[in-house]
Design a protein around this motif. Structure first.
Motif, PDB file in Angstrom:
ATOM      1  N   ALA A  16     -51.782  14.387 -14.521  1.00  0.00           N
ATOM      2  CA  ALA A  16     -50.175  14.392 -14.681  1.00  0.00           C
ATOM      3  C   ALA A  16     -49.669  15.647 -13.865  1.00  0.00           C
ATOM      4  O   ALA A  16     -50.108  16.607 -13.413  1.00  0.00           O
ATOM      5  N   ARG A  17     -48.612  15.255 -12.744  1.00  0.00           N
ATOM      6  CA  ARG A  17     -48.190  16.161 -12.197  1.00  0.00           C
ATOM      7  C   ARG A  17     -46.646  16.376 -12.115  1.00  0.00           C
ATOM      8  O   ARG A  17     -45.875  15.599 -12.498  1.00  0.00           O
ATOM      9  N   PHE A  18     -46.427  17.545 -11.660  1.00  0.00           N
ATOM     10  CA  PHE A  18     -44.641  17.912 -11.559  1.00  0.00           C
ATOM     11  C   PHE A  18     -44.237  18.060 -13.060  1.00  0.00           C
ATOM     12  O   PHE A  18     -43.385  17.281 -13.412  1.00  0.00           O
ATOM     13  N   PHE A  19     -44.787  19.055 -13.576  1.00  0.00           N
ATOM     14  CA  PHE A  19     -44.457  19.543 -14.939  1.00  0.00           C
ATOM     15  C   PHE A  19     -42.820  19.804 -15.115  1.00  0.00           C
ATOM     16  O   PHE A  19     -42.407  20.473 -14.056  1.00  0.00           O
ATOM     17  N   LYS A  20     -42.372  19.473 -16.164  1.00  0.00           N
ATOM     18  CA  LYS A  20     -40.989  19.467 -16.277  1.00  0.00           C
ATOM     19  C   LYS A  20     -40.950  20.836 -17.228  1.00  0.00           C
ATOM     20  O   LYS A  20     -41.014  20.465 -18.292  1.00  0.00           O
ATOM     21  N   LYS A  21     -40.782  22.164 -16.889  1.00  0.00           N
ATOM     22  CA  LYS A  21     -40.707  22.997 -17.544  1.00  0.00           C
ATOM     23  C   LYS A  21     -39.654  23.070 -18.453  1.00  0.00           C
ATOM     24  O   LYS A  21     -38.447  22.490 -18.288  1.00  0.00           O
ATOM     25  N   ASN A  22     -39.412  23.534 -19.889  1.00  0.00           N
ATOM     26  CA  ASN A  22     -38.549  23.676 -20.900  1.00  0.00           C
ATOM     27  C   ASN A  22     -38.259  22.152 -21.338  1.00  0.00           C
ATOM     28  O   ASN A  22     -37.196  22.006 -22.319  1.00  0.00           O
ATOM     29  N   GLN A  23     -38.949  21.021 -21.168  1.00  0.00           N
ATOM     30  CA  GLN A  23     -38.949  19.852 -21.710  1.00  0.00           C
ATOM     31  C   GLN A  23     -39.818  19.934 -22.986  1.00  0.00           C
ATOM     32  O   GLN A  23     -40.881  20.613 -22.915  1.00  0.00           O
ATOM     33  N   ALA A  24     -39.124  19.717 -24.296  1.00  0.00           N
ATOM     34  CA  ALA A  24     -40.175  19.810 -25.479  1.00  0.00           C
ATOM     35  C   ALA A  24     -41.252  19.134 -25.179  1.00  0.00           C
ATOM     36  O   ALA A  24     -41.203  17.810 -24.944  1.00  0.00           O
ATOM     37  N   VAL A  25     -42.388  19.422 -25.280  1.00  0.00           N
ATOM     38  CA  VAL A  25     -43.584  18.651 -25.308  1.00  0.00           C
ATOM     39  C   VAL A  25     -44.312  18.794 -26.607  1.00  0.00           C
ATOM     40  O   VAL A  25     -44.659  18.115 -27.514  1.00  0.00           O
TER      41      VAL A  25
END
Ligand code: SAM
Length: 193
Positions: free
Chosen positions: A184-193
């Motif tokens: 998995a690449r290009f993590f979207k910070k602040n997206q609730a996981v």
């Protein structure tokens, strides 16, 4: 020379997708005996071997003892799924943030394929939780799983949190094994996981 042949799987993934760069901070989950950490140390330059490029950081965690390695910090006898371990990791990381999370974790095989699959899926989900806590924006995650009916749960959590999710089967991974890796690449910070 590497501590374990598994090194070649990570080398292959990284040669193709270039996820490890000098200066990066890396968490290696399920690190014992330390072959993936050896690859990470070389590629992020955490032992400072190359004076021309930035110096990275590598921390490995395992339930078992991980023999010391120049350029790596190890948390031996630690469970990655334990929130206390995740807090410890965060405290160790420079800027409390990782660029890459690697997981080659696997439970001891019970011999029951479904049960092993379920247990590994639970471990993958806890690696995704760890990403939510410590992975920086744009970061990547490599996570081993065994294919089966619940793999889609991991995939959909990853698809929500990262811009790109691939499934990779390195040539160095035995063909007859059910082992696969999520990349998995290009993590979207602040997206609730
Ligand atoms: N990547 C390693 C290398 O190249 O040397 C090999 C990893 S081995 C296939 C899987 C490891 O995951 C085992 O050492 C096992 O102890 C570890 N492991 C399993 N469950 C774990 C957990 N909950 N927390 C930390 N490590 C775990």
């Amino acid at each position: 020379n590497y501590r374990c042949r598994s090194a070649f799987k990570l080398l292959e993934i990284d040669d193709k997708y270039k996820i490890l760069k000098p200066g990066y901070s890396v968490i290696d989950c399920g690190a014992a005996p330390g072959a993936w950490s050896q690859v990470a140390v070389q590629r992020v330059n955490s032992a400072g071997t190359n004076a021309e490029v930035p110096i990275g950081f590598v921390v490995g965690v395992d339930l078992l003892r991980i023999p010391p390695l120049d350029g790596a910090h190890f948390l031996s006898f630690s469970d990655v799924t334990d929130p206390a371990t995740q807090t410890q990791l965060q405290e160790l990381l420079p800027k409390a943030q990782a660029d890459v999370i690697l997981s080659d974790m696997a439970p001891n095989a019970s011999g029951f394929r479904e049960l092993d699959h379920e247990r590994l899926v639970a471990m993958c989900l806890s690696t995704v939780d760890l990403a939510g806590r410590v992975l920086g924006p744009g970061g990547s995650l490599v996570c081993k799983y065994w294919d089966g009916g619940l793999a889609h749960q991991v995939r959909s959590r990853l698809a929500h949190a990262f811009r790109e999710v691939r499934i990779v089967k390195p040539k160095a991974s035995r063909k007859e094994s059910a082992e696969l890796y999520f990349l998995a690449r290009f993590f979207k910070k602040n997206q609730a996981v």
